[in-house]
Write an enzyme that holds these catalytic residues in place. Structure first.
Site, PDB file in Angstrom:
ATOM      1  N   GLY A  57       1.153  -0.878   0.170  1.00 54.16           N
ATOM      2  CA  GLY A  57      -0.039  -0.128  -0.061  1.00 54.16           C
ATOM      3  C   GLY A  57       0.679   1.439  -0.262  1.00 54.16           C
ATOM      4  O   GLY A  57       1.490   0.886   0.217  1.00 54.16           O
ATOM      5  N   CYS A  84       5.343  -5.782   1.086  1.00 54.19           N
ATOM      6  CA  CYS A  84       6.203  -4.639   1.188  1.00 54.19           C
ATOM      7  C   CYS A  84       5.549  -3.629   2.131  1.00 54.19           C
ATOM      8  O   CYS A  84       5.865  -3.929   3.471  1.00 54.19           O
ATOM      9  CB  CYS A  84       5.483  -3.978  -0.036  1.00 54.19           C
ATOM     10  SG  CYS A  84       6.251  -2.201  -0.669  1.00 54.19           S
ATOM     11  N   TYR A  85       4.012  -2.346   2.548  1.00 53.17           N
ATOM     12  CA  TYR A  85       3.090  -1.979   3.272  1.00 53.17           C
ATOM     13  C   TYR A  85       3.230  -3.500   4.117  1.00 53.17           C
ATOM     14  O   TYR A  85       3.797  -2.816   5.366  1.00 53.17           O
ATOM     15  CB  TYR A  85       3.079  -0.999   2.643  1.00 53.17           C
ATOM     16  CG  TYR A  85       1.823  -0.277   4.057  1.00 53.17           C
ATOM     17  CD1 TYR A  85       2.447   0.693   4.976  1.00 53.17           C
ATOM     18  CD2 TYR A  85       0.727  -1.175   4.773  1.00 53.17           C
ATOM     19  CE1 TYR A  85       2.207   1.014   5.431  1.00 53.17           C
ATOM     20  CE2 TYR A  85       0.246  -0.406   5.563  1.00 53.17           C
ATOM     21  CZ  TYR A  85       0.675   0.258   6.021  1.00 53.17           C
ATOM     22  OH  TYR A  85       0.145   1.475   7.316  1.00 53.17           O
ATOM     23  N   HIS A 175       7.366  -7.247  -4.244  1.00 45.96           N
ATOM     24  CA  HIS A 175       6.496  -7.879  -4.391  1.00 45.96           C
ATOM     25  C   HIS A 175       6.333  -9.031  -5.084  1.00 45.96           C
ATOM     26  O   HIS A 175       6.348  -8.933  -6.979  1.00 45.96           O
ATOM     27  CB  HIS A 175       4.948  -6.795  -5.358  1.00 45.96           C
ATOM     28  CG  HIS A 175       5.030  -5.669  -4.398  1.00 45.96           C
ATOM     29  ND1 HIS A 175       3.840  -5.432  -3.753  1.00 45.96           N
ATOM     30  CD2 HIS A 175       6.118  -4.113  -4.718  1.00 45.96           C
ATOM     31  CE1 HIS A 175       3.581  -4.652  -3.341  1.00 45.96           C
ATOM     32  NE2 HIS A 175       5.076  -3.729  -3.751  1.00 45.96           N
ATOM     33  N   GLU A 177       3.644 -10.933  -6.426  1.00 46.13           N
ATOM     34  CA  GLU A 177       2.585 -10.876  -7.353  1.00 46.13           C
ATOM     35  C   GLU A 177       2.570 -10.574  -8.419  1.00 46.13           C
ATOM     36  O   GLU A 177       1.831 -10.825  -9.828  1.00 46.13           O
ATOM     37  CB  GLU A 177       1.643 -10.376  -6.306  1.00 46.13           C
ATOM     38  CG  GLU A 177       0.951  -8.853  -6.511  1.00 46.13           C
ATOM     39  CD  GLU A 177       1.768  -8.972  -5.237  1.00 46.13           C
ATOM     40  OE1 GLU A 177       2.688  -9.663  -4.569  1.00 46.13           O
ATOM     41  OE2 GLU A 177       1.975  -7.348  -4.857  1.00 46.13           O
ATOM     42  N   SER A 228     -26.004 -10.263 -23.971  1.00 49.99           N
ATOM     43  CA  SER A 228     -25.185  -9.758 -25.368  1.00 49.99           C
ATOM     44  C   SER A 228     -24.329 -10.560 -26.546  1.00 49.99           C
ATOM     45  O   SER A 228     -24.356 -10.250 -27.744  1.00 49.99           O
ATOM     46  CB  SER A 228     -24.350  -8.518 -24.860  1.00 49.99           C
ATOM     47  OG  SER A 228     -23.277  -8.946 -24.030  1.00 49.99           O
ATOM     48  N   ASP A 232     -19.418 -12.860 -21.011  1.00 47.91           N
ATOM     49  CA  ASP A 232     -19.830 -13.079 -19.279  1.00 47.91           C
ATOM     50  C   ASP A 232     -21.096 -13.394 -19.421  1.00 47.91           C
ATOM     51  O   ASP A 232     -21.875 -13.881 -18.395  1.00 47.91           O
ATOM     52  CB  ASP A 232     -19.702 -11.248 -18.822  1.00 47.91           C
ATOM     53  CG  ASP A 232     -18.140 -10.753 -18.892  1.00 47.91           C
ATOM     54  OD1 ASP A 232     -17.207 -12.370 -19.093  1.00 47.91           O
ATOM     55  OD2 ASP A 232     -17.334 -10.232 -18.697  1.00 47.91           O
ATOM     56  N   SER A 234     -23.126 -14.782 -21.513  1.00 50.01           N
ATOM     57  CA  SER A 234     -23.651 -15.799 -22.261  1.00 50.01           C
ATOM     58  C   SER A 234     -23.373 -16.744 -20.172  1.00 50.01           C
ATOM     59  O   SER A 234     -24.021 -17.864 -20.474  1.00 50.01           O
ATOM     60  CB  SER A 234     -23.014 -16.924 -23.079  1.00 50.01           C
ATOM     61  OG  SER A 234     -22.883 -15.360 -24.106  1.00 50.01           O
ATOM     62  N   LYS A 374     -12.125 -12.543 -15.347  1.00 49.59           N
ATOM     63  CA  LYS A 374     -12.294 -13.356 -16.701  1.00 49.59           C
ATOM     64  C   LYS A 374     -12.032 -14.634 -17.030  1.00 49.59           C
ATOM     65  O   LYS A 374     -13.162 -15.056 -17.381  1.00 49.59           O
ATOM     66  CB  LYS A 374     -11.606 -12.089 -17.366  1.00 49.59           C
ATOM     67  CG  LYS A 374     -12.511 -12.100 -18.529  1.00 49.59           C
ATOM     68  CD  LYS A 374     -13.300 -11.875 -19.271  1.00 49.59           C
ATOM     69  CE  LYS A 374     -13.869 -11.765 -20.561  1.00 49.59           C
ATOM     70  NZ  LYS A 374     -14.900 -10.275 -21.239  1.00 49.59           N
TER      71      LYS A 374
END
Ligand code: XMP
Length: 518
Positions: A57, A84-85, A175, A177, A228, A232, A234, A374
């Site tokens: 952060g 980190c933070y 980090h 990630e 649509s 997503d 669907s 997603k």
């Protein structure tokens, strides 16, 4: 809440907190991100995490009202990883000392080397002696909390990896990630192994739970879902249908701005293949008449957005007595991210695909994908048996071909564009490039140029081809097609589509361009 073992990520506002969740989901571990100021003792009791991660952060532990987790988090008896933070928070809370950055912040690539002592969190690291990591910090740890020792150092961070191995408390300055820490995923794998996660967060399990949750939420109520044709909505529709069968009705608004064969594909897929009740609202006349003579991009978007809501509402009313509106909202849209002025203000990002409708119609929202990213939605789609051709589809914008037809939209131009776009996508598929590309489409330009075909003069429209690579659509690079591919595609389009006599390839990245033309 999920019945799986849960990992809690306490968010202190890092830009990359979502990536921690991604790395963990890739390990089949269920996790949730919650802002620090929403996590209190009662929350911890209810959530019952099997492990906790304290995110990075932008704050400083010295700042007044610096964000802190509840002290109880350190008494849960579960493994904790501070990043980190998060590392500085651990030192600050557990009796160490953090020093204010003296303006010599460390940003960017660094290399961590091991100390003599081995650490379970670092298993698999240091085969090559050093590991590349991504640093991004101003303050730094100056004295470790009691029980902590150093297991990795970098030139700028003598306390790059620290731990109290007895309590399974780990704290890293970098980090793990981000992809600039190329082997960071290994640390997360080690951490969840140490914490005893079984990796049972699979799509099969998710599907069963989601079905049960939908049934519990809607009871015997009716649900409408705006379809649509995108991935997503669907996947949401197929999942809902599995849960509640004919209590679901889908509304597919055809605004006349779809691609070649698209409406037929959606209708066949849902009505015939899945047997899902579907209202196919062919409103192309309405939309195209309203757009007649309009060339300003924002005006086009507003007209389409407004009409979409009206039309959806009209057809939804036909499904008498629907109490719920289903949407394909994803996790990135619902994460409450900490907005950082140091204070506890929380910005809630919420995303309503048919904005304003639920309140207007007195509908409750059903959002069965709101815990998924997603790519997880795509995995769920596969689990539900949706064909790959549907799941892997490039994104298609709500305003459809309207924003691929700069200037005035005419039916003739749309017809030309549909044919040219279909050939372009066919070429991309034939050359095996479709899955390498984030999004590809043709746009018909509002300009006519002179050409010669056979012995005759032509005066026809110019077409632009666009193809980009991207991770999330926020930034993009143009796709480097070979000249052979471009030449062959241009020739096919000009030969097969009357009305086009010139083809351009768009080599603009985003920024400064956008993906769509308007
Ligand atoms: P831009 O053009 O902003 O597009 O670089 C980024 C991504 O968003 C899609 N896009 C939209 N999607 N409704 C949508 O559902 C919209 O109004 C819209 N506008 C752009 C675009 O296709 C690309 O994937």
């Amino acid at each position: 809440m999920s019945q799986h073992d849960r990992l809690l990520i306490i968010d202190f506002g890092s830009q990359v907190t979502q990536l921690i969740a991604r790395r963990l989901r890739e390990l089949n571990v269920y996790c949730e991100i919650h802002p620090f100021n929403r996590v209190d003792d009662a929350f911890l009791r209810d959530f019952a995490p099997k492990a906790v991660i304290l995110s990075g952060g932008p704050a400083s532990v010295f700042a007044e009202g610096a964000p802190m987790p509840p002290a109880r988090v350190f008494d849960l008896g579960v493994p904790i990883l501070g990043i980190c933070y998060g590392q500085q928070v651990m030192m600050h809370c557990l009796g160490g000392h953090v020093e204010r950055g003296d303006g010599t912040a460390e940003f960017g690539r660094a290399h961590v080397s091991p100390t003599e002592e081995r650490l379970d969190l670092l298993q698999g690291w240091f085969d090559e002696a050093r590991e590349q990591v991504w640093m991004s910090h101003g303050d730094h740890v100056a004295r470790l909390a009691p029980g902590f020792r150093v297991f990795g150092t970098s030139p700028g961070a003598p306390f790059a990896v620290t731990a109290d191995p007895d309590r399974h408390f780990y704290a890293v300055q970098f980090h793990p990630e981000v992809h600039h820490t190329p082997r960071g995923a290994q640390l997360y794998a080690n951490f969840v192994r140490i914490a005893g996660f079984s990796g049972d967060w699979t799509m099969g399990a998710y599907r069963e739970e989601a079905v049960a949750k939908i049934r519990a939420q809607v009871g015997d109520g009716k649900v409408i879902c705006g379809l649509s044709g995108g991935v997503d909505s669907s996947v949401a529709a197929v999942l809902l249908h599995e849960a509640i069968g004919d209590q679901l009705t889908c509304v597919f608004v055809d605004h006349g701005l779809l691609r070649l064969g698209e409406a037929e594909q959606v209708v066949t897929m849902f009505r015939d293949h899945y047997n899902i009740p579907l209202i196919h609202a062919d409103e192309s006349e309405l939309f195209l008449t309203a757009l007649d003579g309009v060339s300003d991009p924002e005006t086009k978007r507003k007209i389409i957005g407004g009409l979409f809501i009206d039309v959806f509402q009209k057809h939804a009313n036909d499904v008498g007595g629907a109490k719920f509106l289903a949407q394909g909202t994803l996790y990135p849209d619902v994460i409450e991210s900490v907005s950082f002025s140091g204070g506890p203000s929380v910005t809630i990002k919420s995303h309503h695909n048919v904005g304003g409708l639920p309140a207007k119609m007195g509908l409750k929202l059903v959002e069965p994908l709101r815990e998924l990213f997603k790519d997880e939605v795509r995995a769920l789609g596969r689990e539900l048996g949706l064909p790959e051709s549907f799941i892997g589809r490039h994104p298609f914008p709500g305003p459809g071909l309207a924003i691929r037809c700069p200037g005035e939209i005419t039916r003739d131009k749309l017809a030309i564009l549909r044919r040219a776009d279909a050939i372009y996508i066919d070429q991309i598929r034939k050359h095996g490039l479709y899955d390498e590309i984030w999004q590809a489409f043709a746009a018909i330009l509002p300009v006519r140029t002179v050409g010669v075909m056979g012995d005759g003069r032509t005066y026809d429209f110019a077409l632009a081809l666009r193809a980009v690579t991207s991770v999330d659509g926020m930034t993009a690079d143009y796709y480097p097609f070979s000249h052979d591919f471009l030449g062959e595609t241009a020739t096919r389009i000009i030969n097969e589509v009357p009305g086009i006599n010139r083809v351009f390839y768009d080599v603009t990245s985003k920024p400064p361009g956008t993906i769509e033309m308007e």
